[in-house]
Design a protein around this motif. Sequence first.
Motif, PDB file in Angstrom:
ATOM      1  N   GLU A   4      -2.497 -10.502  -8.452  1.00  0.00           N
ATOM      2  CA  GLU A   4      -3.351  -9.386  -8.025  1.00  0.00           C
ATOM      3  C   GLU A   4      -3.757  -8.545  -9.237  1.00  0.00           C
ATOM      4  OE1 GLU A   4      -3.215  -7.194  -3.717  1.00  0.00           O
ATOM      5  OE2 GLU A   4      -1.431  -7.055  -4.951  1.00  0.00           O
ATOM      6  N   GLY A  16      -6.575  -6.213  -8.586  1.00  0.00           N
ATOM      7  CA  GLY A  16      -6.588  -5.603  -7.271  1.00  0.00           C
ATOM      8  C   GLY A  16      -5.765  -4.338  -7.112  1.00  0.00           C
ATOM      9  N   PHE A  29      -6.844  -1.978  -4.403  1.00  0.00           N
ATOM     10  CA  PHE A  29      -6.725  -2.359  -2.997  1.00  0.00           C
ATOM     11  C   PHE A  29      -5.686  -1.501  -2.273  1.00  0.00           C
ATOM     12  CE2 PHE A  29      -8.164  -7.106  -3.390  1.00  0.00           C
ATOM     13  CZ  PHE A  29      -9.379  -6.671  -3.897  1.00  0.00           C
ATOM     14  N   TYR A  30      -4.725  -0.987  -3.029  1.00  0.00           N
ATOM     15  CA  TYR A  30      -3.633  -0.209  -2.430  1.00  0.00           C
ATOM     16  C   TYR A  30      -4.023   1.242  -2.163  1.00  0.00           C
ATOM     17  CZ  TYR A  30      -0.648  -4.165  -3.537  1.00  0.00           C
ATOM     18  OH  TYR A  30      -0.098  -5.424  -3.593  1.00  0.00           O
ATOM     19  N   SER A  77      -4.382  -5.729   0.673  1.00  0.00           N
ATOM     20  CA  SER A  77      -3.522  -5.883  -0.505  1.00  0.00           C
ATOM     21  C   SER A  77      -2.439  -6.914  -0.222  1.00  0.00           C
ATOM     22  CB  SER A  77      -2.876  -4.547  -0.872  1.00  0.00           C
ATOM     23  OG  SER A  77      -1.914  -4.176   0.115  1.00  0.00           O
ATOM     24  N   VAL A 102       0.398  -6.845 -10.517  1.00  0.00           N
ATOM     25  CA  VAL A 102      -0.674  -5.851 -10.439  1.00  0.00           C
ATOM     26  C   VAL A 102      -0.951  -5.282 -11.828  1.00  0.00           C
ATOM     27  CG1 VAL A 102      -1.376  -3.658  -9.429  1.00  0.00           C
ATOM     28  CG2 VAL A 102      -0.016  -5.258  -8.081  1.00  0.00           C
TER      29      VAL A 102
END
Length: 493
Positions: free
Chosen positions: A201, A204, A207-208, A216, A227
């Motif tokens: 991720e 990403g 995304f959270y 996520s 991450v």
Amino acid sequence: MREEHELNQNKAPIYEALQKFRQMRVVPFDVPGHKRGRGNPELTEFLGERCISIDVNSMKPLDNLCHPISVIREAEELAADAFGAAHAFLMVGGTTSSVQTMVLSVCKRGDKIILPRNVHRSVINALVLCGAIPVYVNPEVNHHLGISLGMKREQVAKAIAEHPDAVAVLVNNPTYYGICSDLKAIVKMAHDAGMYCLADEAHGTHFYFGEDMPVSAMEAGADMASVSMHKSGGSLTQSSLLLVGPNIQEGHVRKIINLTQTTSGSYLLMSSLDISRRNLALRGRKVFRQVSSMAAYAREEINAVGGYYAFGSELINGDSVFDFDPTKLSVHTRDIGLAGIEVYDLLRDEYDIQIEFGDIGNILAYLSIGDRPQELERLVSALAEIRRRYQTDSSGLMNQEYIDPEVVMSPQEAFYAETISVPIGSSAGCICSEFVMCYPPGIPILAPGEKITEDILEYIKYAKEKGCSMTGPEDPEIEYINILKEDDHGTLV
């Protein structure tokens, strides 16, 4: 027994401990040798005294990254809470170290792992280290854009059915271009088969925290996720997080991390993770709403220029493009007769605009928390001028970013086999023992154990001619390549 801390996202325990330490004016008879910058005045002038003064070594008041019990531990707990994970690890070796830890935590020599071939080199590096066997799910390709898409549910189900002894499924979520697979469905398929689900991720983080974002990894139920906080989360380069779910043993992961991660964790990197997590937890929703809005505006303006195609959620098809990252500004350039890398170079050399990368047919402008609308206006204007000045016939341009590999043996076997160096132009039909890739994005064109084909050689030659930054082989000019050695009977040695 360790004291429990109230999880208050307003806190930044590492940052607060460093602030307190700075005020103590401790006399340093420890490392680092610059002694709060006094021993290296040029470095202090360049980076600033406030920065150098907290470039310190582990000590009791500041905890230890290898075995955190106080402020680092609390920072990890706050990160886990902010990201909805069972636990979070602060990583100072980049997301490369996070990805490698994921694979090494669940795979051992001979284990199978199901994954797309368009993974970052760190995944295949991990297979070289542990000896796991890749089972590739070759992604579907958008032939107009020349980009690989996500993993189709049917392909993953087929791979699981054909390899029920695999230990894990790894998913890119999202890809560099913003393409997302059906992560929830893939997690369920993996868990139903008794396998772990791992998510790279790297792109990403938001995304959270954003609204109307793709799911996520932790929300989808993945077991581990890497991450890149330094990409869209605002922390310093090389700082990252490794998130784990409830089915993963925290202590085991820590042991794996400590096999390769430094014992001298940088407090500059750790404090940047701590401060950035707090910033996202408190302000991320508002910030990423603005980022998504800027990206949508830029896509509309670039498409209005003509010739370019700034693609987005219209690609969603419910499977290989299950969702799209709204912050990604990916632009197809081939229709104006220019490779993405050519537009990348023009933007930098003639317009002083540095974008994330350009490849054979596309560019990516990475938008995040530090971008402003006026800078996007400048990018749009520059792209319009490039089209006006440089547009040409697009015939003859290569349009394929991804070539299905022919895997002959495991990455570890090929990497450690006896090899010889040959001119790359005469290597077709041989088995590669090293990596060849354009960086960024760092997805291998060739990986150890794969057969070299004429199509791949044509791609490498074309990418070099267009100015892509090629990395991987021992030969920096990539005129020669290492292949597996054969005896006089054509048998691999």
